[in-house]
Design an enzyme around this catalytic site. Structure first.
Site, PDB file in Angstrom:
ATOM      1  N   ASP A 199     -34.565  77.389  71.714  1.00  0.00           N
ATOM      2  CA  ASP A 199     -33.277  77.043  70.934  1.00  0.00           C
ATOM      3  C   ASP A 199     -33.220  77.633  69.415  1.00  0.00           C
ATOM      4  O   ASP A 199     -33.592  77.235  68.796  1.00  0.00           O
ATOM      5  CB  ASP A 199     -33.026  75.468  70.907  1.00  0.00           C
ATOM      6  CG  ASP A 199     -31.631  75.294  70.205  1.00  0.00           C
ATOM      7  OD1 ASP A 199     -30.786  76.212  70.023  1.00  0.00           O
ATOM      8  OD2 ASP A 199     -31.683  74.267  69.926  1.00  0.00           O
TER       9      ASP A 199
ATOM     10  N   LYS B 139     -30.484  78.972  63.500  1.00  0.00           N
ATOM     11  CA  LYS B 139     -31.296  77.889  62.775  1.00  0.00           C
ATOM     12  C   LYS B 139     -31.982  78.795  61.657  1.00  0.00           C
ATOM     13  O   LYS B 139     -32.227  79.873  61.893  1.00  0.00           O
ATOM     14  CB  LYS B 139     -32.294  77.476  63.654  1.00  0.00           C
ATOM     15  CG  LYS B 139     -31.858  76.357  64.692  1.00  0.00           C
ATOM     16  CD  LYS B 139     -32.777  75.728  65.614  1.00  0.00           C
ATOM     17  CE  LYS B 139     -32.268  75.040  66.503  1.00  0.00           C
ATOM     18  NZ  LYS B 139     -31.625  73.453  65.822  1.00  0.00           N
TER      19      LYS B 139
ATOM     20  N   ASP C  54     -25.109  75.705  68.035  1.00  0.00           N
ATOM     21  CA  ASP C  54     -26.488  74.980  68.134  1.00  0.00           C
ATOM     22  C   ASP C  54     -26.190  73.793  68.614  1.00  0.00           C
ATOM     23  O   ASP C  54     -27.429  72.962  68.992  1.00  0.00           O
ATOM     24  CB  ASP C  54     -27.062  75.091  66.683  1.00  0.00           C
ATOM     25  CG  ASP C  54     -28.338  74.661  66.476  1.00  0.00           C
ATOM     26  OD1 ASP C  54     -29.153  74.487  67.633  1.00  0.00           O
ATOM     27  OD2 ASP C  54     -29.106  74.404  65.288  1.00  0.00           O
TER      28      ASP C  54
ATOM     29  N   ARG D 291     -25.589  69.650  74.841  1.00  0.00           N
ATOM     30  CA  ARG D 291     -24.396  68.835  75.304  1.00  0.00           C
ATOM     31  C   ARG D 291     -23.668  69.629  76.258  1.00  0.00           C
ATOM     32  O   ARG D 291     -23.335  69.221  77.101  1.00  0.00           O
ATOM     33  CB  ARG D 291     -23.633  68.071  74.223  1.00  0.00           C
ATOM     34  CG  ARG D 291     -23.246  69.120  73.314  1.00  0.00           C
ATOM     35  CD  ARG D 291     -22.654  68.417  71.980  1.00  0.00           C
ATOM     36  NE  ARG D 291     -23.783  67.989  70.928  1.00  0.00           N
ATOM     37  CZ  ARG D 291     -23.662  67.570  69.886  1.00  0.00           C
ATOM     38  NH1 ARG D 291     -22.398  67.145  69.267  1.00  0.00           N
ATOM     39  NH2 ARG D 291     -24.747  67.355  69.032  1.00  0.00           N
TER      40      ARG D 291
HETATM   41  N1  BES Z   1     -32.587  70.947  69.960  1.00  0.00           N
HETATM   42  C1  BES Z   1     -31.776  70.645  68.960  1.00  0.00           C
HETATM   43  C2  BES Z   1     -32.051  69.161  68.366  1.00  0.00           C
HETATM   44  C3  BES Z   1     -33.308  69.221  67.525  1.00  0.00           C
HETATM   45  C4  BES Z   1     -33.613  69.824  66.334  1.00  0.00           C
HETATM   46  C5  BES Z   1     -34.428  68.246  68.165  1.00  0.00           C
HETATM   47  C6  BES Z   1     -34.888  69.522  65.712  1.00  0.00           C
HETATM   48  C7  BES Z   1     -35.703  68.318  67.424  1.00  0.00           C
HETATM   49  C8  BES Z   1     -35.732  68.777  66.234  1.00  0.00           C
HETATM   50  C9  BES Z   1     -30.394  70.570  69.174  1.00  0.00           C
HETATM   51  O1  BES Z   1     -29.872  71.740  70.173  1.00  0.00           O
HETATM   52  C10 BES Z   1     -29.546  71.107  68.042  1.00  0.00           C
HETATM   53  O2  BES Z   1     -29.818  71.916  67.481  1.00  0.00           O
HETATM   54  N2  BES Z   1     -28.645  70.040  67.528  1.00  0.00           N
HETATM   55  C11 BES Z   1     -28.024  70.013  66.183  1.00  0.00           C
HETATM   56  C12 BES Z   1     -26.765  69.292  66.474  1.00  0.00           C
HETATM   57  C13 BES Z   1     -25.591  69.760  65.418  1.00  0.00           C
HETATM   58  C14 BES Z   1     -25.457  71.449  65.315  1.00  0.00           C
HETATM   59  C15 BES Z   1     -24.337  68.979  65.633  1.00  0.00           C
HETATM   60  C16 BES Z   1     -28.722  69.486  65.162  1.00  0.00           C
HETATM   61  O3  BES Z   1     -29.395  68.551  65.400  1.00  0.00           O
HETATM   62  O4  BES Z   1     -28.806  69.836  64.139  1.00  0.00           O
HETATM   63 ZN    ZN Z   2     -31.321  72.245  71.468  1.00  0.00          ZN
HETATM   64 MN    MN Z   3     -29.453  73.477  69.254  1.00  0.00          MN
END
Ligand code: BES
Ligand code: ZN
Ligand code: MN
Length: 496
Positions: A273, A280, A350, A354
């Site tokens: 990801d 990111k 990101d 979902r």
């Molecule tokens: N895989 C990530 C969540 C994640 C981040 C898990 C760091 C463990 C450590 C997920 O896909 C993500 O990026 N989520 C975002 C959501 C936001 C953009 C609403 C997040 O948590 O920042």
């Molecule tokens: Zn993710």
């Molecule tokens: Mn993500």
């Protein structure tokens, strides 16, 4: 690793090492007392001289103890008896395993099963000991050319029980513990493998391997063309930026009577990801190879289920893809039609988990599920809310949530419930589509689950956010194998 079970006194054991506990302050367990009696107060003398008091974590490895047939006796400090609990027990077991593995005992007979933990029987203590042993000895070194080999590794542990009556539950504990430990190892290995090895196609191959394990397993892998035909456009929208082909992997285990409704386990399988166009920051981005830990947990759980031949009907569904930026990647503001027909405005690429899970949830309807549980490294917000100790749990059905929380307590792989109140749904409003894929900074874990809930209206559903629990960071970075113990306990509870 091999495990066995027997009843009998410590002085009679012909083995490389007998393990006995000492509690604080200077209190001998029944087994330690037996050793002390036969050895003409050898242990009492050591205690009197101050070599060991019984503090948790203290250890003393003794050789040629008079009267003992065993080569060695390992004294383990267990702390105060009234402080002994599930967590302390696991720690004591881990200490003893680490010590044995480093000091040349290839086999041992353990009397730590005698430790008294309120409400826990020999079945529980032995099963936990098997799991802790697997956990403690786990290493991921398949990609190192020089391995750190242990010359005389621990190979076998025999747990003792007081009477023959405890032998059958003890055997069952070992069988279940071994299956779960091996499932956890599968989960950890898959998760630890880097994203240039562990791709969506690789996960599909691993799923296909499960067929060899049991006649009750069938695996089906859909490619992108088939997903497009079905209308899984939110899933495919995540895959647009990468050259790795996305896969939808379905594993069906039919161990129950014909026509029984299945329990569906959906695992997020983002093999890397980057965030996509909403990219990111560079710091720690390597850890996003772990964004398929939900998928790995589903595979590890199905492995253990098949090995134990549980009388259940289970379907594992793994939407698998990379999330990459690229010339044809999905852009913020793009609106996609999901398999359910609902349209989604992708405000942040990101928030991709979902987007693949929602199509998998809708897809699960065709199995007519009794229960659906999804497992996902879904939100960084979950790590902020609960840290790295509890998995986040959200559900549209209270009894299901309660069963999962209980399974977490029993297995020591705990979850904590967050609310899924209607009030939070408003944060997902979009001016242009049925819903947006993000809900702002507030309550990020809850709004992510709210998004999923819009696709889970037709069945009892629970969501496990394992962002904080699936792996550890820092110098001992590595996958934990969670929540395989929780899921297995939940499934075992379903069988009884
Ligand atoms: N895989 C990530 C969540 C994640 C981040 C898990 C760091 C463990 C450590 C997920 O896909 C993500 O990026 N989520 C975002 C959501 C936001 C953009 C609403 C997040 O948590 O920042
Ligand atoms: Zn993710
Ligand atoms: Mn993500």
């Amino acid at each position: 690793m091999e495990f066995g079970i027997k009843s009998g006194n410590p002085e009679k054991q012909r083995t490389a090492c007998v393990i006995v506990g000492i509690s604080e302050t200077r209190r001998l367990s029944a087994a330690a007392k037996a050793v002390d009696d036969i050895s003409n107060k050898y242990i009492s003398n050591l205690i009197r001289r101050g070599d060991i008091e019984g503090k948790a974590g203290q250890m003393l490895l003794l050789h040629n103890v008079p009267g003992m047939i065993a080569d060695r006796v390992l004294l383990i400090g267990c702390g105060r008896e009234r402080d002994m609990n599930e967590r302390e027990y696991r720690k004591v077991i881990a200490y003893s395993i680490r010590c044995l593995n480093q000091t040349g005992s290839m086999e041992a007979v353990s009397y730590l099963t005698d430790l008294n933990i309120k409400g826990r029987d020999y079945y529980w203590k032995i099963k936990q000991a098997v799991l802790v042993t697997g956990d403690t000895l786990y290493r991921f070194d398949e990609l190192k050319t020089k391995k750190n080999v242990t010359r005389r590794p621990l190979r076998k542990i025999i747990f003792t029980v007081p009477t023959r009556r405890e032998l059958p539950p003890g055997e069952r504990a070992i069988t279940e513990g071994q299956a779960i430990a091996t499932g956890m190892k599968l989960t950890r290995d898959l998760a630890n493998r880097p994203a240039n090895i562990c791709t969506p196609g690789y996960l599909a191959g691993q799923a296909r391997q499960l067929v060899k394990l049991s006649d009750l397993i069938q695996v089906k892998v859909h490619d992108e063309a088939e997903m497009k035909k079905m209308g899984m456009h939110t899933l495919l929208s995540v895959a647009r930026g990468t050259h790795e082909p996305a896969k939808l992997i379905t594993i069906e285990y039919k161990g129950a009577k014909k026509n029984s409704k299945p329990i569906v386990l959906i695992g997020k399988g983002v093999t890397f990801d980057t965030g996509g166009i909403s990219i990111k920051p560079a710091l720690d981005m390597d850890e996003m190879k772990y964004d398929m830990c939900g998928a790995a947990a589903v595979l590890g759980t199905l492995y253990a289920v098949a090995r134990l031949a549980l009388p259940l009907h289970i379907v594992g569904i793994i939407p698998a893809t990379e999330n990459m930026p690229g010339g044809s990647a999905t852009k913020p503001g793009d609106i996609i039609t999901s398999l359910s027909g609902q349209t989604v405005e992708v405000l942040n690429t990101d928030a991709e988990g979902r987007l693949i899970l929602c199509d998998a949830l809708t897809y699960s309807e065709r199995f007519n599920p009794e229960i659906v549980i999804d497992i996902a490294t879904l939100t960084g917000a979950c790590v902020i809310a609960l840290g790295r100790h509890a998995t986040g749990l959200l559900s549209n059905h209270n009894a299901l949530a309660r069963d999962l929380l209980n399974a977490g307590e029993t297995s020591g792989d705990r979850a904590w419930q967050l609310p899924l109140w209607e009030e939070y749904q408003a944060q997902l409003k979009s001016p242009f589509a049925d819903l947006a894929n993000i809900g702002g900074r507030d309550a990020g874990t809850i709004t992510a689950a709210c998004f999923l809930s819009r696709f889970a209206g037709k069945f009892e559903w629970a969501h496990l956010d394992i962002a904080g629990t699936a792996w550890t960071s820092g110098k001992d970075k590595g996958a934990t194998g969670r929540p395989v113990p929780l899921l297995m306990q939940y499934l075992l509870d379903k069988c009884s």
